[in-house]
Motif scaffolding. Structure first.
Motif, mmCIF file in Angstrom:
data_model
loop_
_atom_site.group_PDB
_atom_site.id
_atom_site.type_symbol
_atom_site.label_atom_id
_atom_site.label_comp_id
_atom_site.label_asym_id
_atom_site.label_seq_id
_atom_site.Cartn_x
_atom_site.Cartn_y
_atom_site.Cartn_z
ATOM 1 N N PRO A 114 -4.885 -19.001 -25.439
ATOM 2 C CA PRO A 114 -3.504 -19.301 -25.080
ATOM 3 C C PRO A 114 -3.421 -20.319 -23.950
ATOM 4 C CG PRO A 114 -3.848 -16.936 -25.191
ATOM 5 C CD PRO A 114 -5.186 -17.580 -25.349
ATOM 6 N N GLU A 127 -5.831 -17.695 -6.295
ATOM 7 C CA GLU A 127 -6.476 -17.996 -7.578
ATOM 8 C C GLU A 127 -7.645 -18.972 -7.443
ATOM 9 O OE1 GLU A 127 -5.563 -16.315 -10.122
ATOM 10 O OE2 GLU A 127 -6.414 -17.315 -11.886
ATOM 11 N N ALA A 158 -0.679 -20.581 -22.014
ATOM 12 C CA ALA A 158 0.001 -19.884 -20.929
ATOM 13 C C ALA A 158 -0.993 -19.103 -20.083
ATOM 14 C CB ALA A 158 1.047 -18.938 -21.494
ATOM 15 N N MET A 159 -0.678 -18.957 -18.803
ATOM 16 C CA MET A 159 -1.568 -18.241 -17.902
ATOM 17 C C MET A 159 -1.323 -16.734 -17.912
ATOM 18 S SD MET A 159 -1.867 -20.707 -14.592
ATOM 19 C CE MET A 159 -3.407 -20.000 -13.972
ATOM 20 N N VAL A 160 -0.198 -16.328 -18.454
ATOM 21 C CA VAL A 160 0.075 -14.895 -18.640
ATOM 22 C C VAL A 160 0.654 -14.680 -20.031
ATOM 23 C CG1 VAL A 160 0.337 -13.991 -16.298
ATOM 24 C CG2 VAL A 160 2.185 -15.305 -17.314
ATOM 25 N N PRO A 161 0.246 -13.605 -20.683
ATOM 26 C CA PRO A 161 0.688 -13.332 -22.053
ATOM 27 C C PRO A 161 2.201 -13.295 -22.191
ATOM 28 C CG PRO A 161 -1.058 -11.825 -21.415
ATOM 29 C CD PRO A 161 -0.700 -12.586 -20.189
ATOM 30 N N MET A 169 5.402 -19.097 -14.110
ATOM 31 C CA MET A 169 4.410 -19.375 -15.139
ATOM 32 C C MET A 169 5.005 -20.076 -16.366
ATOM 33 S SD MET A 169 1.550 -18.850 -13.944
ATOM 34 C CE MET A 169 1.561 -18.712 -12.161
ATOM 35 N N ASP A 213 3.460 -3.586 -16.454
ATOM 36 C CA ASP A 213 4.258 -3.357 -15.256
ATOM 37 C C ASP A 213 5.714 -3.809 -15.443
ATOM 38 O OD1 ASP A 213 2.420 -5.516 -15.406
ATOM 39 O OD2 ASP A 213 2.739 -6.062 -13.316
ATOM 40 N N MET A 259 -1.320 -20.341 -4.335
ATOM 41 C CA MET A 259 -2.193 -20.310 -5.510
ATOM 42 C C MET A 259 -3.642 -20.613 -5.131
ATOM 43 S SD MET A 259 -0.467 -19.302 -8.102
ATOM 44 C CE MET A 259 -1.594 -19.673 -9.441
ATOM 45 N N VAL A 308 6.930 -14.056 -11.082
ATOM 46 C CA VAL A 308 5.723 -14.636 -11.662
ATOM 47 C C VAL A 308 6.043 -15.251 -13.027
ATOM 48 C CG1 VAL A 308 3.383 -14.166 -12.443
ATOM 49 C CG2 VAL A 308 4.281 -12.949 -10.466
ATOM 50 N N MET A 315 -6.522 -17.629 -17.737
ATOM 51 C CA MET A 315 -5.690 -16.464 -17.434
ATOM 52 C C MET A 315 -5.488 -16.278 -15.927
ATOM 53 S SD MET A 315 -4.360 -14.171 -19.542
ATOM 54 C CE MET A 315 -4.643 -12.556 -18.785
ATOM 55 N N LEU A 316 -4.268 -15.929 -15.604
ATOM 56 C CA LEU A 316 -3.974 -15.600 -14.210
ATOM 57 C C LEU A 316 -4.603 -14.247 -13.893
ATOM 58 C CD1 LEU A 316 -2.021 -17.024 -12.147
ATOM 59 C CD2 LEU A 316 -0.457 -15.149 -12.603
ATOM 60 N N LYS A 319 -1.413 -12.327 -9.610
ATOM 61 C CA LYS A 319 -0.142 -11.781 -10.060
ATOM 62 C C LYS A 319 0.417 -10.790 -9.043
ATOM 63 C CE LYS A 319 1.851 -9.555 -14.147
ATOM 64 N NZ LYS A 319 1.563 -8.617 -15.256
ATOM 65 N N TYR A 320 -0.422 -9.847 -8.635
ATOM 66 C CA TYR A 320 -0.018 -8.866 -7.646
ATOM 67 C C TYR A 320 0.365 -9.542 -6.326
ATOM 68 C CZ TYR A 320 -2.123 -5.243 -10.664
ATOM 69 O OH TYR A 320 -2.443 -4.394 -11.696
#
Lengths: 137, 137
Positions: A85, B83, A87-90, A115, A102, B79, A111, B1-2, B7-8
């Motif tokens: 993917p 990250e 995108a960095m988050v699904p 994103m 969450d 970031m 976020v 992926m992040l 994210k947190y």
DNA sequence: TGTAATCCCTACTAAATTGATAGGATTAAT
DNA sequence: ATTAATCCTATCAATTTAGTAGGGATTACA
């Protein structure tokens, strides 16, 4: 981080595009020229073939060739096959959407909003780039 | 992926920014509200404090607070702390540049050129976004 | 002064991912 | 047949990720 798989895959595609002829290119030739472990590269090219980006010919004088002209092979497709993917988050993925465990409300998630912007800006780059652009000297 | 860490971290920063007051915010409050494992979050906030983004107060009624106003906290900084490098390959990283082992000539590398564009487009997003933007409802 | 609340720090661990390697099966040209 | 290629599966070591455990240090306040 870009995985080695993707990096190698892009280099291999570029190599094949630059070769240009109608004859298939052998894994060994690519591996040698681009300094990629041959067995590892085999798997990568297999993936690209299964995804329809490459074609292959078995046996003696076999090898891999592009299924389309380089300028028709978009980076969006290549990157999705190799790296997954964009995108960095699904939860902001166009092709592999998945809800976060969450987040109760996606639209309220800071976020998520950030994103989406990253995704769109990256997509813009990949949509406007083809293998033809990459393989230009 | 992040990563979950990032994210947190972003969610925690947003939470602190939204709280707004001058009183420090406790890890436990953030963890509960944002559904983040508390011990894991502790480490993340510690990182942000060491990077100068958060300040902390120990002991009873202690907690974390922002060192600048939300609109002065740029996503580029956040970031990078959470990250790591924004670039997808070290050879196009502005802050953590590293030459590739393979690439004999960087400027001839197709991956290099592509990744510079991705980096620039991502940077543009992060440079124009602050914690203030994220925490807006 | 004692105690509870809070951040601070180090070490550990399980699971997943990455970057390979190994060994052979299959196919095709000569 | 022989050789040169792709194809396929299994395995593996190193790294990273996500989280846990346990306690130390500091502060407010009764």
């Amino acid at each position: 981080m870009l995985s080695k798989k993707t990096k190698y895959g892009l280099k291999a595609l570029t190599f094949i595009a630059r070769t240009g002829d109608d004859v298939p290119v052998q894994v060994s030739a690519i591996a040698k020229s681009e300094q990629i472990p041959q067995k590892f590269l085999e798997g990568i090219l297999l993936t690209l073939r299964k995804a329809g980006i490459l074609g292959s010919k078995k046996g003696k004088h076999g090898g891999y060739y592009l299924r389309s002209t380089p300028s028709d092979i978009k980076m969006t497709d290549v990157m999705r096959v190799l790296e997954g993917p964009i995108a960095m988050v699904p939860c902001v993925s166009l092709n592999y959407y998945e809800k976060c465990d969450d987040c109760p409300d996606e639209h309220a998630c800071s976020v998520h909003k950030l994103m989406i912007e990253v995704r769109d800006s990256t997509l813009k780059v990949f949509r406007n780039k083809t293998l033809g652009d990459l393989s230009q000297v």
